[in-house]
Design a protein around this motif. Structure first.
Motif, PDB file in Angstrom:
ATOM      1  N   PRO A  36      -0.436 -49.971 -21.691  1.00 24.41           N
ATOM      2  CA  PRO A  36       0.224 -48.678 -21.877  1.00 24.41           C
ATOM      3  C   PRO A  36       1.672 -48.737 -21.412  1.00 24.41           C
ATOM      4  N   PRO A  37       2.556 -47.986 -22.072  1.00 20.97           N
ATOM      5  CA  PRO A  37       3.950 -47.917 -21.610  1.00 20.97           C
ATOM      6  C   PRO A  37       4.016 -47.305 -20.210  1.00 20.97           C
ATOM      7  N   VAL A  38       4.959 -47.794 -19.425  1.00 23.75           N
ATOM      8  CA  VAL A  38       5.134 -47.326 -18.054  1.00 23.75           C
ATOM      9  C   VAL A  38       6.506 -46.677 -17.921  1.00 23.75           C
ATOM     10  N   ALA A  39       6.539 -45.481 -17.395  1.00 29.04           N
ATOM     11  CA  ALA A  39       7.820 -44.797 -17.185  1.00 29.04           C
ATOM     12  C   ALA A  39       8.584 -45.481 -16.052  1.00 29.04           C
ATOM     13  N   PRO A  40       9.918 -45.520 -16.154  1.00 32.06           N
ATOM     14  CA  PRO A  40      10.705 -46.114 -15.054  1.00 32.06           C
ATOM     15  C   PRO A  40      10.462 -45.369 -13.743  1.00 32.06           C
ATOM     16  N   LYS A  41      10.459 -46.119 -12.638  1.00 31.06           N
ATOM     17  CA  LYS A  41      10.287 -45.481 -11.344  1.00 31.06           C
ATOM     18  C   LYS A  41      11.425 -44.499 -11.086  1.00 31.06           C
ATOM     19  N   GLU A  42      11.073 -43.384 -10.475  1.00 28.00           N
ATOM     20  CA  GLU A  42      12.047 -42.333 -10.178  1.00 28.00           C
ATOM     21  C   GLU A  42      12.735 -41.839 -11.449  1.00 28.00           C
ATOM     22  N   ALA A  43      12.009 -41.908 -12.580  1.00 30.62           N
ATOM     23  CA  ALA A  43      12.607 -41.464 -13.850  1.00 30.62           C
ATOM     24  C   ALA A  43      12.916 -39.974 -13.790  1.00 30.62           C
ATOM     25  N   LEU A  44      14.055 -39.605 -14.345  1.00 29.78           N
ATOM     26  CA  LEU A  44      14.481 -38.211 -14.390  1.00 29.78           C
ATOM     27  C   LEU A  44      14.161 -37.623 -15.756  1.00 29.78           C
ATOM     28  N   LEU A  45      14.063 -36.317 -15.804  1.00 26.57           N
ATOM     29  CA  LEU A  45      13.881 -35.664 -17.097  1.00 26.57           C
ATOM     30  C   LEU A  45      15.107 -35.912 -17.955  1.00 26.57           C
ATOM     31  N   PRO A  46      14.940 -35.957 -19.277  1.00 25.11           N
ATOM     32  CA  PRO A  46      16.081 -36.252 -20.155  1.00 25.11           C
ATOM     33  C   PRO A  46      17.194 -35.217 -20.008  1.00 25.11           C
ATOM     34  N   GLU A  47      18.435 -35.721 -20.080  1.00 22.11           N
ATOM     35  CA  GLU A  47      19.580 -34.807 -19.978  1.00 22.11           C
ATOM     36  C   GLU A  47      19.628 -33.851 -21.162  1.00 22.11           C
TER      37      GLU A  47
END
Length: 499
Positions: A91-102
């Motif tokens: 499964p795809p993994v979101a980047p650590k500490e990912a922020l919501l899209p601008e």
């Protein structure tokens, strides 16, 4: 039935009073009248049946004529293979500490799929408080249904007899109808259907199990009796004949991928016996009460209630979700066997299925405990994290060798799951615990969800639908926050499926 109301007796005053004897005589007459009225009402209740049941004799007479008519060979249609979804191995993994899209997405869907209309069952007379056993002191035989031991009357039926060249199966149909035990057997089937809380497919399996119990040595008689019992209780099935014997042909409201079928006019009937489906099949043109029967409804309208005393539990542990305290969930092995035998449906139908008692009693309580004391948003966020991290991920092809979708409870039984299973489970938990509206988002080779929190100010990628704000929640995008979409689907318009 409407309650009888006693009219106020007309009292005629003669000379200002009635004698005591006359009053006693009138009281006795009134008491006798209402006793007779009660007896008539009870007799009416006992004999009243549905329209379908009252017309059953006429239906059988017409159908027997069709069975005695011409049987011709029909083309057997090869099965439609199950669609294969091309899914990632991991499964795809979101980047650590990912922020919501601008620049969050605000998708206005081009296609919204609504649930199909409900097919209502035939109304039959159902006993009060149906149970899996017969009355005391009544001779009975036992039937094992997914290791739940049930009872029916001790009946005797002669095996059917026919000649391949001159069938006359209508005569066998008449013999079955005229047997004094047949009506009692039908009542037993309806009683067990209600006692076990069976959906249409479960009821078909029950009729097959009972037929095998009555005719252990004759597969032809088993198929014949199964078709008879299904017809008598309102389902549209037919009989097919091969050189090796009879098989049930069943009309369903959804297509059954992976099963052979025959077309009668514009209606498809699926061949129940897979081995006989490989042979040329003959059948007849008639149908059993075509305006009064229904197809088998493949989406369950209720879940089975199997004997809890014989249930072998299977325990799921959340230890893979290491950021939270471990908890356990117990599921029923026998219910898992029931689900495992169930015909495959396209993924969008599983969200329409009701939840089992076991799911409500064993799965939901620890989930509610897990989010207790949290706000709705934080609770949903925790549920999303649980579904993302609480299960191993594996494609259906790697785990089963074919496409399979889990009923929500099955996720706590099998070693792993994929995007459809996670999305359906997550949507189920959010709906049951918080009562929020969740839509399913269908992308090429992927399934996700969006939740209406009732708050249009919640940030992140969202769907605008009928003036409502649904925020993206992807249970397979590992570590993704509420409001995040996988990068490869940010420019893709999903199909939206309402529950």
């Amino acid at each position: 039935m409407k309650r009888l109301h006693r009219p106020k007796p007309a009292v005629f005053l003669l000379c200002g009073m009635l004698s005591v004897a006359a009053q006693a005589q009138e009281s006795d007459w009134e008491k006798a009248f209402w006793q007779r009225a009660k007896e008539h009402a009870e007799a009416f209740d006992a004999t009243t049946r549905s329209h379908f049941e009252k017309m059953r004799s006429n239906f059988n007479a017409e159908y027997a004529e069709a069975l005695n008519g011409i049987w011709k060979e029909y083309q057997v249609i090869a099965p439609t293979p199950r669609p294969q979804r091309i899914e990632p191995k991991t499964p795809p993994v979101a980047p650590k500490e990912a922020l919501l899209p601008e620049k969050p997405l605000n998708v206005v869907p081009e296609k919204v799929v609504l649930p199909p209309p409900v097919v209502k069952p035939i109304q039959l007379t159902i006993p009060d408080n149906p149970c899996i056993t017969v009355a005391q002191n009544v001779p009975s035989m036992k039937v094992d249904f997914f290791e739940t031991i049930c009872e029916i009357g001790l009946y005797s039926f002669e095996p059917i007899s026919y000649n391949q060249d001159r069938l006359l199966l209508g005569d066998e149909w008449k013999k079955l109808e005229s047997n004094e035990n047949t009506g009692k057997l039908i009542d037993d089937c309806v009683r067990l259907r209600e006692a076990l809380s069976l959906c249409d497919m479960g009821y078909l399996w029950l009729c097959e199990t009972i037929s095998a119990r009555i005719y252990p040595q004759s597969k032809d008689s088993q198929a014949f009796l199964t078709a008879y019992l299904m017809n008598q209780t309102g389902y549209d099935v037919k009989l097919g004949l091969t050189r090796k014997g009879l098989t049930v042909l069943m009309h369903t409201d959804l297509p059954l991928d992976g099963q052979y079928s025959i077309m009668f006019s514009d209606t498809k009937y699926f061949v129940r016996d897979k081995e006989l489906a490989l042979l040329p099949i003959r059948s007849y043109e008639g149908f059993y009460a075509p305006s009064e029967t229904i197809p088998l409804r493949i989406v369950p309208d209720r879940m089975p209630k199997l004997d809890p005393k014989r249930i072998s539990p299977v325990v799921y542990s959340s230890k893979q979700w290491s950021s939270e305290p471990e908890f356990q969930v117990t599921v029923s092995k026998h219910e898992m066997e029931f689900f495992a035998d169930y015909p495959w449906m396209s993924w969008e139908h599983y969200i329409r299925a009701p939840l089992s008692d076991n799911f409500r009693n064993e799965v939901l309580p620890p989930m509610r405990e897990m989010v207790s004391g949290l706000s709705t948003f934080d609770g949903v966020r925790k549920l999303l994290s649980f579904v993302q991290f609480g299960f191993e991920y594996m494609t259906d092809n790697d785990q089963y060798g074919h496409e399979k979708v889990n009923f929500p409870e099955e996720n706590f039984y099998y070693p792993a799951n994929d995007c459809e299973d996670r999305s359906i489970l997550f949507a189920t938990l959010v709906r049951e615990i918080y009562g929020l509206d969740v839509v399913l988002l269908h992308y090429p080779n992927h399934l996700s969800t969006a939740v209406d929190f009732g708050d249009p100010t919640i940030k992140g990628d969202a769907i605008s639908l009928d003036g409502r704000h649904y925020v993206m929640c992807d249970p397979t995008y590992i570590g993704a926050r509420i409001g995040m979409t996988m990068d490869q689907y940010r420019g893709v318009m999903p199909e939206v499926y309402r529950q």
